[in-house]
Scaffold this motif. Structure first.
Motif, PDB file in Angstrom:
ATOM      1  N   SER A 106      45.089  95.533  58.223  1.00 17.01           N
ATOM      2  CA  SER A 106      45.848  95.483  56.976  1.00 17.01           C
ATOM      3  C   SER A 106      44.923  95.765  55.799  1.00 17.01           C
ATOM      4  CB  SER A 106      46.492  94.105  56.814  1.00 17.01           C
ATOM      5  OG  SER A 106      47.265  94.029  55.637  1.00 17.01           O
ATOM      6  N   PRO A 107      45.301  96.743  54.921  1.00 19.66           N
ATOM      7  CA  PRO A 107      46.407  97.687  55.061  1.00 19.66           C
ATOM      8  C   PRO A 107      46.231  98.558  56.311  1.00 19.66           C
ATOM      9  CG  PRO A 107      45.481  97.728  52.836  1.00 19.66           C
ATOM     10  CD  PRO A 107      44.535  96.953  53.681  1.00 19.66           C
ATOM     11  N   PRO A 108      47.345  99.070  56.858  1.00 23.33           N
ATOM     12  CA  PRO A 108      47.236  99.868  58.090  1.00 23.33           C
ATOM     13  C   PRO A 108      46.381 101.114  57.894  1.00 23.33           C
ATOM     14  CG  PRO A 108      49.508  99.234  57.672  1.00 23.33           C
ATOM     15  CD  PRO A 108      48.740  98.890  56.435  1.00 23.33           C
ATOM     16  N   ILE A 109      45.629 101.467  58.923  1.00 23.27           N
ATOM     17  CA  ILE A 109      44.868 102.714  58.972  1.00 23.27           C
ATOM     18  C   ILE A 109      45.533 103.595  60.020  1.00 23.27           C
ATOM     19  CG2 ILE A 109      42.617 103.738  59.499  1.00 23.27           C
ATOM     20  CD1 ILE A 109      41.323 101.114  58.627  1.00 23.27           C
ATOM     21  N   LYS A 117      36.779 106.294  60.976  1.00 24.53           N
ATOM     22  CA  LYS A 117      36.754 107.749  60.817  1.00 24.53           C
ATOM     23  C   LYS A 117      37.603 108.206  59.636  1.00 24.53           C
ATOM     24  CE  LYS A 117      36.059 108.417  65.785  1.00 24.53           C
ATOM     25  NZ  LYS A 117      34.683 108.949  65.632  1.00 24.53           N
ATOM     26  N   ASP A 118      38.564 107.355  59.223  1.00 25.06           N
ATOM     27  CA  ASP A 118      39.479 107.709  58.146  1.00 25.06           C
ATOM     28  C   ASP A 118      38.822 107.427  56.793  1.00 25.06           C
ATOM     29  OD1 ASP A 118      41.774 108.687  57.113  1.00 25.06           O
ATOM     30  OD2 ASP A 118      43.067 107.030  57.706  1.00 25.06           O
ATOM     31  N   THR A 119      39.371 108.037  55.752  1.00 20.00           N
ATOM     32  CA  THR A 119      38.926 107.734  54.385  1.00 20.00           C
ATOM     33  C   THR A 119      39.683 106.503  53.901  1.00 20.00           C
ATOM     34  OG1 THR A 119      38.509 110.072  53.929  1.00 20.00           O
ATOM     35  CG2 THR A 119      38.742 108.596  52.028  1.00 20.00           C
ATOM     36  N   LEU A 120      38.969 105.464  53.519  1.00 21.58           N
ATOM     37  CA  LEU A 120      39.593 104.217  53.100  1.00 21.58           C
ATOM     38  C   LEU A 120      40.020 104.295  51.640  1.00 21.58           C
ATOM     39  CD1 LEU A 120      37.146 101.683  54.791  1.00 21.58           C
ATOM     40  CD2 LEU A 120      39.289 102.615  55.691  1.00 21.58           C
ATOM     41  N   GLN A 121      41.013 103.471  51.293  1.00 26.78           N
ATOM     42  CA  GLN A 121      41.476 103.403  49.915  1.00 26.78           C
ATOM     43  C   GLN A 121      40.421 102.751  49.029  1.00 26.78           C
ATOM     44  OE1 GLN A 121      45.438 101.628  49.610  1.00 26.78           O
ATOM     45  NE2 GLN A 121      45.791 102.085  51.773  1.00 26.78           N
ATOM     46  N   GLU A 122      40.357 103.171  47.783  1.00 33.53           N
ATOM     47  CA  GLU A 122      39.406 102.582  46.851  1.00 33.53           C
ATOM     48  C   GLU A 122      39.884 101.192  46.412  1.00 33.53           C
ATOM     49  OE1 GLU A 122      38.972 105.246  43.591  1.00 33.53           O
ATOM     50  OE2 GLU A 122      37.888 106.772  44.751  1.00 33.53           O
ATOM     51  N   ASN A 123      38.919 100.328  46.088  1.00 33.49           N
ATOM     52  CA  ASN A 123      39.205  99.000  45.529  1.00 33.49           C
ATOM     53  C   ASN A 123      40.256  98.246  46.343  1.00 33.49           C
ATOM     54  OD1 ASN A 123      37.426  99.481  43.301  1.00 33.49           O
ATOM     55  ND2 ASN A 123      39.051 100.738  42.376  1.00 33.49           N
ATOM     56  N   THR A 124      40.069  98.240  47.654  1.00 33.45           N
ATOM     57  CA  THR A 124      41.040  97.625  48.563  1.00 33.45           C
ATOM     58  C   THR A 124      40.320  96.690  49.529  1.00 33.45           C
ATOM     59  OG1 THR A 124      42.495  99.548  48.432  1.00 33.45           O
ATOM     60  CG2 THR A 124      42.814  98.085  50.305  1.00 33.45           C
ATOM     61  N   THR A 125      40.933  95.534  49.762  1.00 31.02           N
ATOM     62  CA  THR A 125      40.412  94.586  50.750  1.00 31.02           C
ATOM     63  C   THR A 125      41.077  94.859  52.093  1.00 31.02           C
ATOM     64  OG1 THR A 125      40.019  92.879  49.074  1.00 31.02           O
ATOM     65  CG2 THR A 125      40.191  92.156  51.370  1.00 31.02           C
ATOM     66  N   TYR A 126      40.263  95.074  53.132  1.00 32.16           N
ATOM     67  CA  TYR A 126      40.755  95.355  54.479  1.00 32.16           C
ATOM     68  C   TYR A 126      40.498  94.154  55.388  1.00 32.16           C
ATOM     69  CZ  TYR A 126      41.582 100.308  53.571  1.00 32.16           C
ATOM     70  OH  TYR A 126      42.076 101.509  53.095  1.00 32.16           O
ATOM     71  N   THR A 127      41.435  93.890  56.274  1.00 37.25           N
ATOM     72  CA  THR A 127      41.255  92.845  57.279  1.00 37.25           C
ATOM     73  C   THR A 127      41.536  93.419  58.660  1.00 37.25           C
ATOM     74  OG1 THR A 127      43.554  92.063  57.183  1.00 37.25           O
ATOM     75  CG2 THR A 127      41.997  91.073  55.652  1.00 37.25           C
ATOM     76  N   SER A 181      35.700  94.724  51.635  1.00 37.13           N
ATOM     77  CA  SER A 181      36.384  95.369  50.514  1.00 37.13           C
ATOM     78  C   SER A 181      35.655  96.636  50.104  1.00 37.13           C
ATOM     79  CB  SER A 181      36.457  94.420  49.311  1.00 37.13           C
ATOM     80  OG  SER A 181      37.008  95.079  48.179  1.00 37.13           O
ATOM     81  N   THR A 182      36.432  97.656  49.753  1.00 36.30           N
ATOM     82  CA  THR A 182      35.845  98.886  49.206  1.00 36.30           C
ATOM     83  C   THR A 182      35.621  98.767  47.706  1.00 36.30           C
ATOM     84  OG1 THR A 182      38.065  99.819  48.949  1.00 36.30           O
ATOM     85  CG2 THR A 182      36.891 100.335  50.987  1.00 36.30           C
ATOM     86  N   GLY A 183      36.088  97.673  47.118  1.00 37.69           N
ATOM     87  CA  GLY A 183      35.855  97.403  45.698  1.00 37.69           C
ATOM     88  C   GLY A 183      34.751  96.391  45.511  1.00 37.69           C
ATOM     89  N   ASN A 184      34.634  95.878  44.282  1.00 43.50           N
ATOM     90  CA  ASN A 184      33.534  94.959  44.000  1.00 43.50           C
ATOM     91  C   ASN A 184      33.927  93.490  44.114  1.00 43.50           C
ATOM     92  OD1 ASN A 184      35.068  94.673  41.704  1.00 43.50           O
ATOM     93  ND2 ASN A 184      33.665  95.822  40.378  1.00 43.50           N
ATOM     94  N   TYR A 185      35.132  93.209  44.694  1.00 42.77           N
ATOM     95  CA  TYR A 185      35.505  91.818  44.964  1.00 42.77           C
ATOM     96  C   TYR A 185      36.483  91.786  46.131  1.00 42.77           C
ATOM     97  CZ  TYR A 185      39.729  93.021  42.319  1.00 42.77           C
ATOM     98  OH  TYR A 185      40.872  93.631  41.879  1.00 42.77           O
TER      99      TYR A 185
END
Length: 540
Positions: free
Chosen positions: A75-78, A100-110, A134-138
């Protein structure tokens, strides 16, 4: 003295060997019940500004991955193929995630592994281990919780996906049919609760799916759905309840096909009420046709008498839907009349005996039928040709007495089917049990908010054993002469007053009719026993 010394030596050696044998017997020790634990991760858990492609999570013992595709929730789904997890099929002290996928910016992944990470020897699961970055700073830290229940069954399905869609300019009612959600989690095993964690603040649409295709989108043909009517605004302290139901599909006409020499099946989806099948080909004199519902299938059977044509042309319609089909005749065997009883064993009080047929019945002759009791006394009866729930039958109506035996005999030609074929001699032995062989359930209701209601006794899988339809309050609802066994009590608010439970529809924003089960479990009903229950409905 010498002999005594030799004797003592032999005894000592014997017990020494015996003790050695005892010490050498393996006991296996205590069973390992401790699940594996994470030792470290690279990059560490809760990493921010993540820009790597590889994650390694190390454990304190050898682990294996079990049912990863079923258990893992990202989550979010890849997108499928957007990440690879290894090793699979072999024991290891680490799990590696290659993104392998490009992740979303400023997003927390679990990455929630559910119960898939297990120790290699005993299979003890590392319960719901989740890796977060996270791809962001928090790291987003908000959450939403709730429960999932089934609209009509007492127990919900396992592995229900609960999803949030961000309510932005791109969101519409069709989004859930073609787009993946913003966030997703699962109910696992027998749990009915869910927790969507590591969310960012915002406004969302919440739905749940029994996602049969495991593709994160709603397919009405296979999936159950639940939805919260209002938008979800995060952060929130609310606990949400989602009611999972199967929609009735929109009506559509399928292609017909020959089933036997004089029968064609017309497939459909949705409800077949008012569906019409019209033969456009020319009909010979004396031609007969009949349409029946196929039991447990989404098709109608078109029965017809012999016609000297190589193909038949039909018009099939319902409302504005209309299609024309040409069905080529094939050399197939003819349907042969088969008759069988609907009851084997004892006749249950309140249920009528019937002879089931595989072909529509055209006529019956009661003068060629006889019914006698165990004293050879004639028993009055009447019969009726019926089609009920897709079953073609000749139903017998007669008054039964407890602890009685009956013999029903049908002479040849007592029953004639659609094609003019008749039965051979038939003989059925029927019986009834003593009233003491059955039990009774009596229910008192409190806090009923509206009428009419449907009060039902069901078995565990939801099959209805008996029901009472009430349009006004009653002091007591009595279900008499039930077979000993385990039962459940449920109440349906029949909001549209059509005498049956109705499901919901997402696009129409319509929830299913409300169903409530008597809390807890009834004591098993025993023979010659009464169960008295007070069913207190929740106040809403």
């Amino acid at each position: 003295m010498k002999r005594l010394s030799s004797y003592i030596l032999v005894v000592v050696i014997f017990f020494s060997i015996l003790n050695c044998a005892k010490r050498g017997t393996p006991t296996g020790g205590e069973k390992d019940t401790t699940p594996p634990q994470m030792v470290k991760a690279d990059p560490p858990m809760f990493t921010t500004n993540y820009d790597n492609q590889r994650i390694r999570i190390y454990f304190d013992e050898y682990i294996k991955l079990s049912e990863l595709q079923k258990q893992l929730i990202v989550s979010p789904p890849i997108d499928q193929g957007g990440y690879v997890i290894r090793p699979q099929g072999t024991a290891s002290k680490y799990v590696e995630i290659n993104i392998k996928d490009t992740l979303q910016e400023n997003t927390t992944y679990t990455f929630n592994f559910g119960r898939s990470i297990q120790d290699n020897n005993e299979g003890n699961p590392y319960e719901y281990f989740t890796y977060v970055f996270s791809t962001g700073n928090y790291i987003d830290s908000l959450e939403v919780t709730g429960v999932v229940k089934d609209a009509i069954k007492k127990f919900p399905d396992q592995f229900v996906s609960v999803m949030l869609y961000e309510k932005n300019e791109q969101y519409g009612d069709s989004t859930i049919y073609k787009e993946k959600p913003t966030y997703i989690t699962n109910t696992l095993d027998s749990a009915v609760s869910f927790r969507l964690a590591n969310l960012r603040a915002g406004k969302y649409k919440m739905i749940a799916l029994k996602d049969v295709g495991n593709n994160y989108t709603f397919d009405p043909a296979t999936d159950k759905i639940a939805f919260v009517k209002e938008d979800i605004v995060v952060p929130t302290d609310s606990i949400y309840e989602l009611t999972l139901f199967k929609e009735i599909e929109n009506f559509s006409i399928g292609r017909p096909g020959m089933i036997s020499r004089n029968r064609i099946a017309f497939a459909y989806t949705g409800l077949p009420d008012s569906m019409e099948i019209k033969l456009l080909s020319s009909k010979p004199e004396g031609f007969k046709e009949k349409i029946t519902k196929e039991k447990d299938k989404d098709s109608l059977n078109y029965w017809f008498t012999p016609i000297d044509l190589d193909s038949l042309q039909f018009e099939v319609s319902k409302g504005t839907e209309k299609e024309t089909f040409t069905v080529r005749k094939r050399k197939l065997p003819k349907d042969s009349l088969t008759l069988k009883p609907n009851i084997r064993g004892s006749i249950v009080p309140g249920k009528r005996f019937a002879i089931l047929s595989n072909i529509p019945l055209e006529a019956k002759d009661e003068s060629l039928m006889s019914l006698i009791d165990k004293d050879s006394m004639p028993v009055p009866f009447t019969t009726m040709i019926k089609e009920e729930d897709g079953e073609l039958q000749l139903e017998f109506d007669f008054e039964t007495a407890p602890s009685q035996r009956y013999r029903l005999a049908l002479l040849p030609n007592a029953i004639k089917d659609f094609y003019g074929d008749t039965n051979d001699s038939l003989d059925f032995t029927l019986s009834t049990k003593s009233l003491a062989d059955y039990g009774n359930i009596r229910v008192t209701l409190q806090n009923v908010k509206q009428y009419p209601i449907i009060l039902q006794v069901t078995v565990e899988k939801g099959e209805v054993v008996k029901e009472i339809y009430a349009t006004a309050s009653q002091p007591e609802y009595s279900f008499e002469s039930l077979e000993p066994g385990k039962y459940y009590i449920r109440l349906i608010y029949d909001e549209n007053k059509n005498g049956q439970w109705d499901t919901g529809n997402f696009l129409e924003k319509r929830q299913p009719e409300k169903v409530y089960y008597l809390p807890g479990d009834l004591k098993p009903l025993r023979a010659n026993w009464d169960i008295n229950e007070t069913f207190i409905l929740p106040e809403e």
